[in-house]
Design a protein around this motif. Sequence first.
Motif, PDB file in Angstrom:
ATOM      1  N   TYR A  30       0.806  -1.223   0.000  1.00 25.18           N
ATOM      2  CA  TYR A  30       0.000   0.000   0.000  1.00 25.18           C
ATOM      3  C   TYR A  30       0.841   1.276   0.000  1.00 25.18           C
ATOM      4  O   TYR A  30       0.337   2.343  -0.384  1.00 25.18           O
ATOM      5  N   GLY A  31       2.096   1.190   0.421  1.00 17.34           N
ATOM      6  CA  GLY A  31       2.936   2.379   0.447  1.00 17.34           C
ATOM      7  C   GLY A  31       3.969   2.421  -0.656  1.00 17.34           C
ATOM      8  O   GLY A  31       4.142   3.455  -1.304  1.00 17.34           O
ATOM      9  N   LEU A  32       4.667   1.300  -0.889  1.00 16.62           N
ATOM     10  CA  LEU A  32       5.752   1.284  -1.863  1.00 16.62           C
ATOM     11  C   LEU A  32       5.269   0.916  -3.256  1.00 16.62           C
ATOM     12  O   LEU A  32       5.438   1.690  -4.207  1.00 16.62           O
ATOM     13  N   GLU A  33       4.691  -0.248  -3.406  1.00 20.41           N
ATOM     14  CA  GLU A  33       4.250  -0.680  -4.736  1.00 20.41           C
ATOM     15  C   GLU A  33       3.199   0.255  -5.320  1.00 20.41           C
ATOM     16  O   GLU A  33       3.235   0.575  -6.517  1.00 20.41           O
ATOM     17  N   ALA A  34       2.253   0.675  -4.487  1.00 22.57           N
ATOM     18  CA  ALA A  34       1.167   1.517  -4.995  1.00 22.57           C
ATOM     19  C   ALA A  34       1.673   2.881  -5.457  1.00 22.57           C
ATOM     20  O   ALA A  34       1.161   3.445  -6.430  1.00 22.57           O
ATOM     21  N   ASN A  35       2.680   3.402  -4.771  1.00 30.67           N
ATOM     22  CA  ASN A  35       3.127   4.765  -5.064  1.00 30.67           C
ATOM     23  C   ASN A  35       4.348   4.837  -5.976  1.00 30.67           C
ATOM     24  O   ASN A  35       4.597   5.876  -6.589  1.00 30.67           O
ATOM     25  N   ALA A  36       5.113   3.759  -6.042  1.00 24.94           N
ATOM     26  CA  ALA A  36       6.322   3.800  -6.872  1.00 24.94           C
ATOM     27  C   ALA A  36       6.511   2.485  -7.616  1.00 24.94           C
ATOM     28  O   ALA A  36       7.513   1.787  -7.427  1.00 24.94           O
TER      29      ALA A  36
END
Length: 440
Positions: free
Chosen positions: A285-291
């Motif tokens: 939810y923080g890394l894959e979704a945003n970058a």
Amino acid sequence: MTGLDRRRLLRLAGTTGLGAGALAACASGAEGDPIASGPVTLDLWTHDPGYVTYFTSAATDPAITGDSAWKYSIATTSTSPADVVSRTINQAVAQRPLPNLTGLVIDQFPRVMRSGIAENLFVDLTDVAARFGDGLLKTQPYTVDGRVYAIESDNSISVMWYRADRFADLGIPEDVATWEDLLAIGAEIAADTGEAIGMVSNGDNGAIVNGFTQMLLQRGGSLYDASGELAVLSEESVEVLALMAEGVRTGALLSIADPYGSAAAAAIKDGRLIGTVMPNWYKVYGLEANAPDQAGLWRARTIPRFASGGHIASTLGGTAFAVLKDQAETDAALDFLERAYLTPEGQLARYGFGGYLPTLVDLYDAPEFQEITDPFLGDQRVFEVYAAAANDMPLFYQAADASLLRDSLGGPILRAVNGEIDPEAALREGLRAYERQVAE
């Protein structure tokens, strides 16, 4: 509901913001004799569509429910975490139909820890949990007066996520042993490049205290002890808060409003944030979704220890499921929850559907998990990290007034992190505010 103190519960339900109109909108129904076998529909209330998908699939998965006495189907209601609790309480007060399974987000569970609510609403799962001994993780946050009332969905193991490419370019060892060493390196990196190797929140009270608590648990401290008594004012708490303040002062730790929102997303995307301690779910939810373009560049490791002690892991967040008692479907719901949540087949399927980490510690070393590779992490065998962390997890205790404590500590902690007040003075200030509210 047998034994339910309706008057006390009604007073508490009045604080949820759901009044007579909301109660009147709920359909009524009657409980029948216990359903001992055969077709049964279980009503599930949750905030997360991932649980809807998993439970719906598990109901018809032969590996999970194939030899059950019941043939399951799932009816779901989705609403916010707070409303799951509010509606459950209000339905009980109004003597209207309740769910069979309800998902309780960890920071909402304290709302059922007072006035006998958990005891009167939920099946006591203490004996179920006891069968696994210490092998079943994270029962403490859902325990009231020594009795377990819900089973965790995801171990929510906090590890350190880091950009392997940037660590290599900057000469940061991937096996830095202590927080103190890492922050010293991070201070130099921040001065040279403006990049940060971690973050703290300067946003709302929840985010501020969650970040502090995650680090405090790793250090070996806690907000409450096993008996529910305050444990905030400790050497560990002061040390953690001082370390956070030093990290922010030097730029090693990025001070950011919302670790889960747009500001963090921007910092990850533009490379200002090259490391952070967060739970397993943050990868999705923080890394894959945003970058997504940074796939293959990130890695996971256990958290550097504090020089003065503690753990190599922590925890943040979670959702546990409780079984509503005294219903025709109660026995079936309990059987289903045990199969879906407390069997190797169920825990493996749960990870496959939503990345929910096992709560049975022995499974971390099972080949089915150890052989999993993660493309976003450069095909790292991430369960090698999770296994080490799961075997050194801190315990997390809650109490009924946890939300008051969070709101009381948020402001003083932020001031301490910003260097405006001494860490111990900040904690004492927060505790005074908490004690005033509890006394009212």
